[in-house]
Design a protein around this motif. Structure first.
Motif, short mmCIF file in Angstrom:
data_model
loop_
_atom_site.label_atom_id
_atom_site.label_comp_id
_atom_site.label_asym_id
_atom_site.label_seq_id
_atom_site.Cartn_x
_atom_site.Cartn_y
_atom_site.Cartn_z
N ALA A 1 0.83 -1.20 0.00
CA ALA A 1 0.00 0.00 0.00
C ALA A 1 0.87 1.25 0.00
N LYS A 2 0.25 2.35 -0.41
CA LYS A 2 0.92 3.65 -0.37
C LYS A 2 0.71 4.22 1.04
N ILE A 3 1.74 4.10 1.85
CA ILE A 3 1.64 4.46 3.26
C ILE A 3 2.16 5.89 3.46
N SER A 4 1.27 6.81 3.85
CA SER A 4 1.69 8.16 4.15
C SER A 4 2.35 8.22 5.52
N LYS A 5 2.97 9.34 5.85
CA LYS A 5 3.61 9.50 7.15
C LYS A 5 2.59 9.35 8.27
N GLN A 6 1.42 9.95 8.07
CA GLN A 6 0.36 9.85 9.09
C GLN A 6 -0.11 8.40 9.26
N GLU A 7 -0.27 7.69 8.15
CA GLU A 7 -0.71 6.30 8.21
C GLU A 7 0.34 5.41 8.87
N GLU A 8 1.61 5.70 8.61
CA GLU A 8 2.68 4.94 9.25
C GLU A 8 2.64 5.14 10.77
N GLU A 9 2.43 6.37 11.20
CA GLU A 9 2.33 6.65 12.64
C GLU A 9 1.16 5.91 13.27
N LEU A 10 0.04 5.84 12.55
CA LEU A 10 -1.13 5.13 13.06
C LEU A 10 -0.86 3.63 13.18
N LEU A 11 -0.22 3.07 12.16
CA LEU A 11 0.08 1.64 12.18
C LEU A 11 1.02 1.27 13.32
N LEU A 12 1.96 2.16 13.63
CA LEU A 12 2.97 1.89 14.65
C LEU A 12 2.58 2.39 16.04
N SER A 13 1.40 2.95 16.16
CA SER A 13 0.97 3.53 17.44
C SER A 13 0.63 2.45 18.46
N PRO A 14 0.57 2.80 19.75
CA PRO A 14 0.19 1.83 20.79
C PRO A 14 -1.22 1.26 20.59
N GLN A 15 -2.08 2.00 19.88
CA GLN A 15 -3.43 1.50 19.61
C GLN A 15 -3.42 0.41 18.55
N ALA A 16 -2.44 0.45 17.64
CA ALA A 16 -2.26 -0.57 16.59
C ALA A 16 -3.57 -0.93 15.90
N PRO A 17 -4.26 0.04 15.28
CA PRO A 17 -5.53 -0.27 14.61
C PRO A 17 -5.31 -0.82 13.21
N ILE A 18 -6.40 -1.27 12.59
CA ILE A 18 -6.39 -1.50 11.15
C ILE A 18 -6.47 -0.13 10.49
N VAL A 19 -5.60 0.13 9.52
CA VAL A 19 -5.57 1.42 8.85
C VAL A 19 -5.93 1.22 7.37
N LYS B 1 -8.68 0.24 -1.84
CA LYS B 1 -8.26 0.45 -0.45
C LYS B 1 -7.98 -0.91 0.18
N LEU B 2 -7.01 -0.91 1.08
CA LEU B 2 -6.63 -2.14 1.77
C LEU B 2 -6.52 -1.85 3.26
N GLY B 3 -7.15 -2.68 4.08
CA GLY B 3 -7.02 -2.55 5.52
C GLY B 3 -5.78 -3.28 5.99
N ILE B 4 -4.85 -2.53 6.58
CA ILE B 4 -3.57 -3.11 7.00
C ILE B 4 -3.41 -2.96 8.51
N ILE B 5 -2.90 -4.01 9.14
CA ILE B 5 -2.61 -4.00 10.56
C ILE B 5 -1.25 -4.63 10.78
N LEU B 6 -0.52 -4.15 11.77
CA LEU B 6 0.77 -4.73 12.12
C LEU B 6 0.62 -5.59 13.37
N PRO B 7 1.55 -6.50 13.62
CA PRO B 7 1.47 -7.33 14.82
C PRO B 7 1.41 -6.47 16.09
N TYR B 8 0.51 -6.82 17.00
CA TYR B 8 0.40 -6.02 18.23
C TYR B 8 0.48 -6.86 19.49
N THR B 9 0.63 -8.18 19.36
CA THR B 9 0.90 -9.05 20.51
C THR B 9 2.14 -9.89 20.22
N PRO B 10 2.77 -10.45 21.25
CA PRO B 10 3.92 -11.32 20.99
C PRO B 10 3.58 -12.50 20.07
N ILE B 11 2.37 -13.05 20.22
CA ILE B 11 1.97 -14.17 19.36
C ILE B 11 2.00 -13.75 17.89
#
Length: 760
Positions: free
Chosen positions: A270-288, A309-319
């Motif tokens: 996906a085309k990840i903007s600076k704002q979207e990158e911050e959201l993906l890496l935030s403590p809330q770790a939402p789908i963006v 559009k694509l909903g992207i999420i990063l790992p947010y638990t150790p599992i």
């Protein structure tokens, strides 16, 4: 020597706040104590004036996950001289008003330990500290102590106790501290005979993580237990696995979210903007929601059919981190539930409801007390806009005047409730659609969680005025029930969030809402005057059209398309040719169009002026879709098509008194279809037409308002929202409160507060 009482309110329990206070006190030579109470964090601080001031200044830089709402200080006389500073046992005496902390994504320090071969928590899937891990999902009651969480059955080993008591350790007073010796453990199992479940889950699984990885690599679907519930996971590069998941879950086209192992992988898809990158890496770790990168290597036609559009999420638990680090491909990541039901939190229901969907389960032996979905957000004009408010976001909202205890029950779709309790206003997590008993029971249990936590007995409720909304069944006997019109609640959600106190033009576009005249509204222009805050004036609206066959027209959008042809051509419709006419004749017989036309002329069908349904009508007329398989699909497809068009003009339209005619729009759309105009251009013209209509109404009533507020599910459409913002100044949108029906309860609560304030 000064003695000061300090009460800190906000997200200050379960986020390492007491250890933070302790360290600050030691560093500033402060004696006394700190403890959790039912109101927040209480501190008794004793020291010199200079040290006290420095101590208080330290609260400007609290732990990352903390959110301070208020700091109240009071100088007192004390006959006791404290010799040190201590963390005291929690106090459970006062009326409960403390916030429940949200679940927090794994922090960088814990992640580093997870992959450090020299660390005792190497590859341990429940690594956490005061800065991360489960909070809301595992709490039984306040205050946030280990005994009040799902960790109460796991006694800390000596090593973990040492960390817990070490001021210099980031696990100092971490209530969920554990390790391989003393904490939860992973279990990998087949979806097998439920009679053998208990014994099988109580035996040690051999290499559970590796077994799950092998299963995914071999094209299987696994049910993965996360923080707030189970998700269904499979290889996002495996066409067969995705097709199997769609077939088994009966989800033909609704898009799936993707979990990427890191931000680098996400940027390939996906085309990840600076704002979207911050959201993906935030403590809330939402789908963006992000724009798709066309140079990808995954089958997007299977993952997000017909969308850009694509909903992207990063790992947010150790599992998640452990799985993704070894699989090395993106994963399909979607809630484990039956469509329309709540997310599943226990293996028992995975077996009962999804045994034919998933092949295996990767689970663990710690309970999920409070199920919660992943949050969904997007970036718009460098701001975060929440579309589904759930995991990671705190419940307390600071938008309302707080007076009387009550519950605002929200809407039927995308349900949330808003609870006013002990001078605190809280918005529940997203609870889904209330179309079945499971979803209604889930809403009931979540209400019980909040009322139990805060020891509240509530007998005031406010709900949507729709007579058949099922959440009215949650109203207790001998209670007072108030109601409010659906679209007015949408408008008030925006007014409450943005603290608007001036005359406002509200533009509310959505799919369904019960109108004051008993018809279905959804294309509304409302004037609001804060001097008469319990009223609105409906100054303009789109013309009504019929739902041929009632609710069947919402599911079978060919009926909406046919109604569009009836509006455009009248009885001349029998002389025209269109794909959907042939389709209806094939299914219902040669006389089908005549029968439907008689329904149209009878005037007995339900009437609707919803923009959501108008999107459906346009999509089927211009052959953008053959049918709709999920709520909002047509709007999302038209938005994706329109974003690739360079057209800058719209269609003609007429405004007759208050009514916005759609006949002219439909005629020109059908003319464009006949002339073989690009569907992308037709979609863009339709978007521009809606904006032009908004601009025209805005000009007609320019002297009657000072700002514009937009709300309703149709404004999840980013293109439509952007176009409006480009042509209008002084316009407010929902950001932290969902613009869809997930924000209705906030509007209802604001109305109730206004009503209470006026003693009505």
């Amino acid at each position: 020597m000064i003695t000061l009482e300090v009460l800190i309110v906000g997200i200050v329990q379960g986020v390492g706040f007491r250890p933070f206070v302790y360290k600050s006190a030691i560093n500033n030579n402060i004696n006394g104590f700190v403890k959790n109470t039912n109101k927040g964090v209480y501190i008794l601080a004793q020291g010199s004036k200079e040290n006290i001031e420095s101590f208080l200044d330290s609260f400007n830089n609290p732990p990352q996950a903390a959110q301070i709402e208020s700091i109240n200080t009071k100088t007192i006389m004390s006959h006791t001289l404290y010799k040190n500073f201590q963390i005291e046992k929690s106090d459970n005496k006062d009326t409960k008003t403390a916030d429940i902390a949200p679940d927090i994504a794994m922090c960088d320090d814990c992640k580093e330990e997870l992959f450090d071969k020299q660390n005792k928590r190497y590859l341990y899937p429940f690594t956490s500290c005061t800065n991360c891990g489960g909070r809301y999902s595992i709490i039984k009651e306040l205050p946030y102590d280990r005994d009040n969480t799902a960790m109460d059955i796991f006694a800390m080993c000596d090593d973990c106790k040492e960390e817990y008591n070490d001021i210099n350790n980031r696990r100092f007073h971490s209530q969920i501290n554990c390790c391989k010796k003393c904490g939860p453990r992973l279990i990998f199992t087949e979806i097998f005979d439920y009679n053998n479940l208990d014994s099988s889950l109580n035996i040690e699984s051999i290499n559970p993580l590796q077994n799950a990885i092998n299963a995914i690599n071999n094209g299987h679907i696994i049910a993965l237990k996360g923080l707030g519930g189970y998700t269904l996971v499979c290889d996002a590069t495996n066409n067969k696995a995705i097709k199997n998941l769609r077939a088994r879950k009966k989800r033909p086209t609704k898009p799936f979210a993707i979990m990427c192992k890191d931000i680098s992988m996400a940027k390939l898809l996906a085309k990840i903007s600076k704002q979207e990158e911050e959201l993906l890496l935030s403590p809330q770790a939402p789908i963006v929601l992000c724009d798709i990168n066309k140079s990808h290597n995954i089958p997007l036609h299977l993952i997000a059919p017909n969308l850009n559009k694509l909903g992207i999420i990063l790992p947010y638990t150790p599992i998640h981190h452990l799985l993704c680090s070894q699989i090395q491909v993106p994963l399909i990541f979607t809630s484990a539930n039956i469509s329309g039901e709540p997310i599943i939190k226990d293996f028992k229901n995975i077996y009962k409801k999804l045994q034919h969907v998933c092949d295996y389960a990767l689970t663990y032996n710690r309970d999920i007390i409070n199920p919660i979905d992943d949050s969904l957000v997007r970036a718009i004009n460098n701001q975060m806009q929440i579309l589904r408010r759930a995991r990671g976001f705190n419940n307390t909202i600071n938008t309302l005047n707080k007076e009387q205890n009550f519950i605002a029950l929200g809407a039927e779709q995308k349900n949330t409730f808003c609870i006013n309790i002990n001078n605190k206003t809280m918005l529940s997590p997203h609870l889904g659609d209330l179309y079945n008993i499971e979803s209604l029971n889930n809403a009931k249990e979540t209400i019980r969680l909040f009322t139990k936590q805060y020891n509240a007995n509530i007998n005031e409720f406010i709900a949507d005025m729709h007579p058949l909304y099922s959440n009215k069944k949650l109203v207790t006997e001998n209670s007072n029930l108030h109601t409010i019109q659906h679209h007015f609640a949408h408008l008030l959600s925006n007014i409450a969030e943005n603290k608007i106190n001036k005359k406002t033009l509200g533009i509310i576009f959505d799919g369904t809402g019960y109108g004051l005249d008993g018809n279905i509204w959804g294309g509304e222009f409302l004037l609001y005057d804060p001097k008469q805050p319990l009223k609105f004036r409906r100054i303009a609206f789109f013309e009504n059209f019929y739902l041929l066959g009632g609710e069947k027209a919402i599911k079978d959008i060919r009926r909406l398309g046919l109604e569009g042809l009836f509006l455009a051509f009248g009885n001349q419709v029998f002389q025209i040719q269109h794909k959907l006419i042939d389709s209806l004749k094939d299914e219902f017989g040669e006389n089908a169009i005549d029968i439907f036309y008689k329904q149209h002329k009878s005037g007995k069908m339900p009437r609707c002026n919803s923009i959501g349904r108008l999107f459906d009508m346009v999509a089927i007329l211009c052959n953008a879709v053959d049918k709709q398989s999920y709520e909002g699909e047509c709007g999302m497809i038209l938005e994706s098509l329109a974003e690739t068009s360079n057209i800058t003009h719209g269609y003609s339209f007429k405004i007759n008194n208050q009514t916005i005619s759609i006949k002219e729009i439909l005629l020109e759309i059908i003319k464009d279809i006949h002339n073989k105009e690009s569907i992308n251009d037709i979609a863009k013209k339709f978007h521009i037409t809606l904006v032009n209509i908004i601009n025209e109404i805005s000009k007609l009533y320019a002297n009657e308002y000072e700002c514009i507020a937009i709300s309703g599910g149709c404004f999840q459409n980013k293109l439509l929202t952007n176009l409006i913002q480009q042509t209008n100044k002084n316009i407010y949108i929902n950001k932290k409160i969902p613009c869809n029906d997930g924000g209705i309860s906030v509007g209802q609560a604001y109305y109730m507060n206004l009503k209470n304030k006026m003693n009505l």
